[in-house]
Scaffold this motif. Structure first.
Motif, PDB file in Angstrom:
ATOM      1  N   ALA A  80       0.860  -1.188   0.000  1.00  0.00           N
ATOM      2  CA  ALA A  80       0.000   0.000   0.000  1.00  0.00           C
ATOM      3  C   ALA A  80       0.890   1.229   0.000  1.00  0.00           C
ATOM      4  O   ALA A  80       1.689   1.424   0.931  1.00  0.00           O
ATOM      5  CB  ALA A  80      -0.920  -0.001   1.216  1.00  0.00           C
ATOM      6  N   ARG A 129       4.524   0.680   0.639  1.00  0.00           N
ATOM      7  CA  ARG A 129       4.907   0.027   1.891  1.00  0.00           C
ATOM      8  C   ARG A 129       4.312  -1.366   1.957  1.00  0.00           C
ATOM      9  O   ARG A 129       3.138  -1.565   1.630  1.00  0.00           O
ATOM     10  CB  ARG A 129       4.408   0.817   3.102  1.00  0.00           C
ATOM     11  CG  ARG A 129       5.069   2.148   3.319  1.00  0.00           C
ATOM     12  CD  ARG A 129       4.610   2.788   4.648  1.00  0.00           C
ATOM     13  NE  ARG A 129       3.156   2.825   4.754  1.00  0.00           N
ATOM     14  CZ  ARG A 129       2.457   2.061   5.590  1.00  0.00           C
ATOM     15  NH1 ARG A 129       3.076   1.187   6.377  1.00  0.00           N
ATOM     16  NH2 ARG A 129       1.131   2.160   5.645  1.00  0.00           N
ATOM     17  N   ILE A 170       2.634  -3.926   3.992  1.00  0.00           N
ATOM     18  CA  ILE A 170       1.886  -3.878   5.253  1.00  0.00           C
ATOM     19  C   ILE A 170       1.492  -5.270   5.731  1.00  0.00           C
ATOM     20  O   ILE A 170       0.974  -5.421   6.839  1.00  0.00           O
ATOM     21  CB  ILE A 170       0.625  -3.005   5.115  1.00  0.00           C
ATOM     22  CG1 ILE A 170      -0.332  -3.617   4.084  1.00  0.00           C
ATOM     23  CG2 ILE A 170       0.998  -1.571   4.763  1.00  0.00           C
ATOM     24  CD1 ILE A 170      -1.692  -2.939   4.049  1.00  0.00           C
ATOM     25  N   ALA A 222      -4.755  -4.718  -0.364  1.00  0.00           N
ATOM     26  CA  ALA A 222      -3.869  -3.896   0.456  1.00  0.00           C
ATOM     27  C   ALA A 222      -4.477  -2.524   0.726  1.00  0.00           C
ATOM     28  O   ALA A 222      -4.456  -2.029   1.866  1.00  0.00           O
ATOM     29  CB  ALA A 222      -2.508  -3.755  -0.216  1.00  0.00           C
ATOM     30  N   GLU A 254      -5.609  -1.075   4.359  1.00  0.00           N
ATOM     31  CA  GLU A 254      -5.093   0.173   4.905  1.00  0.00           C
ATOM     32  C   GLU A 254      -6.226   1.116   5.289  1.00  0.00           C
ATOM     33  O   GLU A 254      -6.208   1.731   6.357  1.00  0.00           O
ATOM     34  CB  GLU A 254      -4.170   0.848   3.899  1.00  0.00           C
ATOM     35  CG  GLU A 254      -3.485   2.093   4.486  1.00  0.00           C
ATOM     36  CD  GLU A 254      -2.481   2.693   3.538  1.00  0.00           C
ATOM     37  OE1 GLU A 254      -1.344   2.934   3.972  1.00  0.00           O
ATOM     38  OE2 GLU A 254      -2.848   2.928   2.371  1.00  0.00           O
ATOM     39  N   ASN A 255      -7.269   1.200   4.424  1.00  0.00           N
ATOM     40  CA  ASN A 255      -8.420   2.047   4.760  1.00  0.00           C
ATOM     41  C   ASN A 255      -9.117   1.548   6.015  1.00  0.00           C
ATOM     42  O   ASN A 255      -9.503   2.335   6.890  1.00  0.00           O
ATOM     43  CB  ASN A 255      -9.410   2.079   3.593  1.00  0.00           C
ATOM     44  CG  ASN A 255      -8.867   2.844   2.402  1.00  0.00           C
ATOM     45  OD1 ASN A 255      -7.975   3.685   2.562  1.00  0.00           O
ATOM     46  ND2 ASN A 255      -9.382   2.563   1.224  1.00  0.00           N
ATOM     47  N   GLN A 312      -7.776  -0.248   8.378  1.00  0.00           N
ATOM     48  CA  GLN A 312      -6.903  -0.006   9.534  1.00  0.00           C
ATOM     49  C   GLN A 312      -6.973   1.452   9.989  1.00  0.00           C
ATOM     50  O   GLN A 312      -6.984   1.726  11.191  1.00  0.00           O
ATOM     51  CB  GLN A 312      -5.464  -0.383   9.200  1.00  0.00           C
ATOM     52  CG  GLN A 312      -5.197  -1.870   9.166  1.00  0.00           C
ATOM     53  CD  GLN A 312      -3.739  -2.191   8.856  1.00  0.00           C
ATOM     54  OE1 GLN A 312      -3.135  -1.545   7.990  1.00  0.00           O
ATOM     55  NE2 GLN A 312      -3.195  -3.175   9.541  1.00  0.00           N
ATOM     56  N   LEU A 313      -7.017   2.369   9.019  1.00  0.00           N
ATOM     57  CA  LEU A 313      -7.142   3.775   9.377  1.00  0.00           C
ATOM     58  C   LEU A 313      -8.457   4.036  10.104  1.00  0.00           C
ATOM     59  O   LEU A 313      -8.511   4.759  11.100  1.00  0.00           O
ATOM     60  CB  LEU A 313      -7.049   4.649   8.122  1.00  0.00           C
ATOM     61  CG  LEU A 313      -5.672   4.730   7.460  1.00  0.00           C
ATOM     62  CD1 LEU A 313      -5.753   5.474   6.131  1.00  0.00           C
ATOM     63  CD2 LEU A 313      -4.675   5.429   8.390  1.00  0.00           C
TER      64      LEU A 313
END
Length: 593
Positions: free
Chosen positions: A137, A140, A142, A171, A175-176, A178-179
């Motif tokens: 992502a 990076r 992740i 990915a 990430e979304n 996780q945010l």
């Protein structure tokens, strides 16, 4: 023949993948992209992704592992086909194993027979082939998307490319999510901090406060074992106030010294101590054999460590820097709350002790109140004393001068409470020490004043009206040291007897006037303290001497005891529930026929 690792760069594989993938598979990839981006719930995202991937690449074992950047290792976030203990406890260092290699190189790894690959970590003994694809992502790595099969050479290069495309879509969704999860966690943490601040100020019982704190911590950190310890100054150690093991509160008698174990390290440094693997830390004291990682955070108040929050987990590397920050903030609030609760407990304990002592003093003072003489002195005698507090400064006494003569005293000490009671008891003691001399009223007050003046206490003095009654001669003699003038009902009128003099212990060598009265049957003498006449009502008006005088006139036919009761009842009705501000004392003498 085993399929070996692909060596093409990930960007080239992704660019060429579309041309090599069937249209049906591309449609599924589009669906995967829509599904994984349709939710911000990470568990739901991974559940949907696992089902759709199975349509493209049949598998028996599936996992998404995410990177813990602080610990530099991978942990299972979602898994199918693994034993629970593997999912719960395994942490794979970056660069180790097939998944760790995929993450480190940012390249997919395809292995046809894992038994021939030294990198393979036997998480599933029956696995034979594997594809591990890094989740990238914004450049990076992740995490890793990993699938395995129990058949050798089960996966093809085309399937690897498909999985690479899935990983590229997954990915971004991870990430979304996780945010979003991080933002939600921060909101939950702020809510907990707010609850701690609000509840900590209202809970003044330490045990209840810390039990509630353990519940609140559980809302932001899913710990398995927690201890909240407070410093015991008497023991010089930290004792367990709250112990929680897998959701259940337990009793623990374990005490830890200020330099012992990981808790001691946190106390000594006054800083949080995070231990990823307690088996590798010589400071660890085994209290929970299943513990693998620990976080100890001191509660510091004005430079003093008043307690420690200690969390343990059966998972290595469980606690993160976010956990450290959260618990550190909570610990600061709890430190203040614990000190407030301790202060409250000390004050409550002192107040309870003082209340016990005052209650004992009240009972003692009540027991020491003089009884009305049983001998017949030709008088009906009644007396009552009601202190405004537990103990008071009013006093009265009866001194037997002989079978025909009785001395009566009523007085009031400046101030209220225990100090006034003690001064009054001293005055009564001196009065009784002089009684054998059978002094006349004026001489009694003069000598009593001399004795008290020798031991003068700043701001303390006493008023005292002292009388002698001679039965055969029906003679009343009186001297007064600043006390309220008694009321005398005689010949159909009630008037104040004005005999004046300085209060006791005001001036050395004071002298006192003395007056004598001859009384006849039915005459009444009412001696009182200002706690009667200065009773107030809701409007702030005083009960007053005139109201008392009229009540005596209107009730002169009553006996002495009945008249005492009538006066107190009338004063209570007048006050309309306003508490008495001063002690109330009455001594009533009525000459018998």
């Amino acid at each position: 023949m085993d399929v070996k690792d692909t060596n093409l760069p990930l960007e080239m594989e992704t660019a060429n993948a579309t041309a090599e993938i069937p249209a049906e598979a591309l449609a599924t990839l589009v669906q995967i992209g829509e599904e994984v981006n349709s939710s911000l719930d990470l568990d739901q995202v991974l559940q949907n992704a696992s089902a759709l991937v199975r349509h493209l690449v049949p598998y028996e074992i599936f996992a998404v592992l995410l990177l813990d950047e602080a610990a530099r290792d991978l942990h299972f976030r979602f898994a199918i086909g693994y034993a629970p203990e593997v999912v719960d406890t395994w942490r794979i260092p970056v660069g180790k194993g097939i998944t760790g290699t995929a993450l480190q190189t940012k390249q997919p790894v395809l292995v046809g027979d894992v038994r021939k690959d030294p990198r393979y970590l036997p998480a599933v003994e029956s696995a034979r082939s594997e594809i591990a694809v890094p989740l990238i992502a914004k450049g990076r790595a992740i995490g890793v998307l990993d699938i395995q099969s129990r058949e050798t050479n089960s996966f093809t290069r085309e399937q690897q490319l498909v999985l690479t495309l899935v990983a590229s879509r997954l990915a971004g969704a991870i990430e979304n999510a996780q945010l979003y999860e991080s933002a939600r966690q921060r909101a939950a943490t702020l809510a907990v901090l707010n609850d701690v601040s609000r509840e900590a100020s209202s809970i003044l019982d330490i045990d209840e406060l810390l039990r509630r704190a353990a519940d609140l911590i559980k809302r932001v950190i899913d710990y398995q074992m927690a201890s909240i310890m407070v410093y015991d100054a008497d023991l010089g150690r930290f004792t367990h106030a709250v112990d929680v093991r897998y959701g259940r509160s337990e009793q623990s008698k374990l005490a830890i010294g200020c330099t012992e174990g990981i808790v001691g390290a946190a106390v000594s440094s006054r800083k949080p101590v995070r231990v990823p693997d307690v088996s590798q830390d010589a400071r660890y004291i085994v209290s929970n054999p299943e513990a693998k990682s620990e976080l100890a955070v001191p509660m510091v108040y004005k430079g003093r460590v008043v307690g420690v929050i200690d969390l343990e987990s059966p998972v290595r590397n469980y606690f993160t820097e976010d956990h450290v920050q959260t618990i550190s903030t909570l610990a600061a609030s709890l430190a203040v709350a614990v000190e407030n609760a301790r202060l409250y407990q000390r004050v409550s304990s002192d107040e309870a002790r003082q209340a016990d002592e005052m209650d004992a003093a009240r009972r003692m003072q009540s027991a020491l109140l003089p009884r009305v003489p049983a001998e017949d002195y030709g008088l009906e005698i009644a007396a009552r004393y009601i202190p405004a507090r537990e103990v008071g400064g009013d006093l009265y006494d009866f001194l037997r001068y002989g079978p025909q003569q009785l001395a009566i005293a009523i007085g009031d000490v400046s101030g209220k409470g225990s100090a006034a009671a003690l001064f009054g008891a001293t005055a009564v003691g001196m009065l009784r020490s002089l009684a054998p001399q059978k002094l006349a009223p004026a001489d009694m007050l003069r000598q009593l004043n001399d004795l008290l003046s020798e031991r003068r206490i700043e701001g303390r003095y006493a008023t005292l009206c002292f009388m002698t009654w001679q039965k055969g001669r029906q003679k009343l003699r009186m001297a007064n040291a600043g006390h309220w003038p008694p009321l005398l009902w005689k010949d159909g009128r009630c008037e104040r007897i004005r005999v004046e003099g300085l209060p006791l212990s005001i001036e050395d060598n004071a002298t006192y006037d003395e007056r004598a009265y001859t009384l006849t049957p039915g005459d009444i003498l009412v001696c009182y303290s200002d706690g009667i006449t200065e009773r107030t009502n809701l409007a702030g008006d005083f009960y007053g001497t005139d109201r008392l005088r009229l009540l005596v006139e209107n009730n002169h036919a009553l006996g002495a005891a009945e008249l005492v009761a009538r006066i107190f009842d009338d004063a209570d009705r007048f006050s309309e529930g306003v508490p008495a501000a001063d002690d109330g004392t009455l001594v009533v003498l009525k000459v018998k026929p």
